[in-house]
Design an enzyme around this catalytic site. Structure first.
Site, mmCIF file in Angstrom:
data_model
loop_
_atom_site.group_PDB
_atom_site.id
_atom_site.type_symbol
_atom_site.label_atom_id
_atom_site.label_comp_id
_atom_site.label_asym_id
_atom_site.label_seq_id
_atom_site.Cartn_x
_atom_site.Cartn_y
_atom_site.Cartn_z
ATOM 1 N N ASP A 49 -3.672 -18.076 3.660
ATOM 2 C CA ASP A 49 -4.794 -18.836 3.095
ATOM 3 C C ASP A 49 -5.421 -19.728 4.165
ATOM 4 O OD1 ASP A 49 -2.306 -20.019 2.986
ATOM 5 O OD2 ASP A 49 -2.662 -21.154 1.162
ATOM 6 N N TYR A 66 0.801 -1.227 0.000
ATOM 7 C CA TYR A 66 0.000 0.000 0.000
ATOM 8 C C TYR A 66 0.835 1.277 0.000
ATOM 9 C CZ TYR A 66 -4.126 -2.930 0.864
ATOM 10 O OH TYR A 66 -5.134 -3.871 0.760
ATOM 11 N N ASP A 119 -6.040 -6.126 5.786
ATOM 12 C CA ASP A 119 -7.169 -5.447 5.161
ATOM 13 C C ASP A 119 -8.228 -6.467 4.733
ATOM 14 O OD1 ASP A 119 -8.707 -3.503 3.982
ATOM 15 O OD2 ASP A 119 -7.407 -3.206 2.242
ATOM 16 N N ASP A 164 -12.179 -7.669 6.754
ATOM 17 C CA ASP A 164 -13.536 -7.642 6.188
ATOM 18 C C ASP A 164 -14.209 -8.999 6.399
ATOM 19 O OD1 ASP A 164 -13.120 -5.043 5.280
ATOM 20 O OD2 ASP A 164 -14.154 -5.405 3.379
ATOM 21 N N LYS A 183 2.780 -15.353 4.487
ATOM 22 C CA LYS A 183 2.860 -16.334 3.404
ATOM 23 C C LYS A 183 4.342 -16.583 3.123
ATOM 24 C CE LYS A 183 0.799 -18.727 0.083
ATOM 25 N NZ LYS A 183 -0.102 -19.861 0.330
#
Ligand code: ATP
Length: 358
Positions: A205, A125, A229, A233, A172
């Site tokens: 994941d 970002y 982020d 959600d 990851k």
């Protein structure tokens, strides 16, 4: 009576509606809790860009920097020029996003209670995207400094929460060996300094899957910017949706509190946006003010807001996103009334459809 200067960003879409409800709740604290606020308008976002040519005018930035704290509603398409920029400019490195089962709100499991601690200043970002050989390259930065301070923040939080005393670092590193490898390594080093905390690691994941499979097993999740982020959600959806998800952006000297949700243009102006995400963000704001200023009244007010929100939910004064018929302002007024009087609030009768607040 302590008066705090609050930079207020009303934002776009449903922003002004959920802001008005949150301001009414904060104003209700004065008589019972002795906490008062000087709200300082700090325009930013799509509408501001249309009016002034700038999504984040210098004057708004100056207002924010000159205030004790900032309360922000969502902005629309210009979010990257507003909140992403402010987080980097003010070095608000920790994005705190709690998820908790709430009374009478459909929840995947009955006792979900965890917090995502998201690194807020780097990763993908930073906006470093370049055209390259007919495509685009996006640069992802992970530094030791940012990884270390976010990991330390997560461990400090888990010790404060007194929940199940578990931190899981989500990454990851099996594929992104250098970047996530560094993040994971730094989390391990910080974990060694906290031997009483149970520390584990999870691939992003697997974390996405386990949040659905066994959300009650989480306590504090620490992760990098983009994973945080996305997972937050998902986390909001486990406990009733974005309308109930608060957050804080915390730095060493300053903090901004805002709902996790966006400007929701699909429901803007209809008076049906759920204000509780922003109202719960105000309680996080008060907890932060309390810990910074040693002001116990703020901590009491924060707890009272959470309790009034729970009572409002129990009474069924809720917006359509969580199955109710109340409007944004009715929910705000119900929470405010409970804070001033502790009185019961009438549950609104059936409505033919969503009513406009305008
Ligand atoms: P962004 O990209 O800024 O996150 P978005 O449009 O992808 O924006 P949101 O604006 O958060 O996402 O909205 C996603 C969905 O959730 C929409 O259907 C919206 O109506 C709903 N929603 C978001 N916030 C609320 C709220 N406070 N009350 C009710 N519904 C909401």
């Amino acid at each position: 009576m302590t008066k705090y200067a609050v930079a207020l960003m009303e934002g776009d879409g449903i922003g002004p509606e959920v802001s008005a409800a949150s301001v009414s709740v904060l104003n209700a604290l004065k008589p019972g809790f002795g906490v008062e606020f000087d709200f300082r308008p700090s325009p930013a976002g799509d509408l501001c860009k249309k009016r002034t040519g700038q999504a984040l005018p210098d004057s708004s930035l100056a207002t924010i920097e000159g205030s004790d704290v900032c309360l922000k509603a969502p902005v629309g398409e210009t979010a990257a020029d507003v909140i992403v920029k402010i987080r980097q400019m003010l070095d608000l490195y920790a994005n705190i996003r709690p998820s908790k089962t709430m009374p009478r709100v459909p929840s995947l499991k009955p006792a979900i209670d965890f917090v995502i601690v998201r690194e807020n200043t780097e990763c993908l970002y930073r906006g470093m995207e370049f055209e390259f050989e007919g495509g685009v390259v996006a640069l992802r930065t992970i530094t030791r400094k940012a990884s270390e301070r976010i990991a330390k923040h997560a461990f400090a939080l888990v010790e404060q929460r007194k929940h199940s005393n578990k931190v899981v670092a989500v990454h990851k590193a099996n594929v992104l060996r250098k970047s996530d490898g560094l993040f994971a390594q730094v989390c391990r080093e910080v974990a060694v300094q906290h031997p009483s905390v149970s520390f584990s690691e999870m691939l992003v994941d697997a974390a996405a899957m386990n949040l659905i499979r066994d959300p009650e097993s989480f306590d504090v999740i620490v992760t990098t910017n983009m994973y945080g982020d996305i997972l937050s959600d998902e986390a909001a959806q486990l406990v009733g949706g974005l309308g109930l998800a608060p957050s804080g952006n915390i730095g060493e000297k300053f903090a901004i509190f805002e709902p996790v949700h966006g400007a929701a243009p699909d429901i803007a102006g209809k008076g049906i946006a759920n204000p509780l995400a922003m109202i719960l963000s105000t309680s996080m704001m008060l907890d932060w003010l309390s810990s910074r200023r040693g002001d116990h009244s703020c901590a009491q007010a924060a707890a009272a807001i959470r309790s009034a929100v729970n009572s409002t939910l129990e009474m069924g004064v809720v917006t359509p996103d969580i199955g109710g018929r109340s409007t944004t302002s009715e929910v705000g007024a119900a929470v405010a009334k409970l804070l001033t009087t502790g009185a019961q609030v009438n549950i609104p009768g059936p409505r033919s459809g969503a009513s406009s607040e305008n």
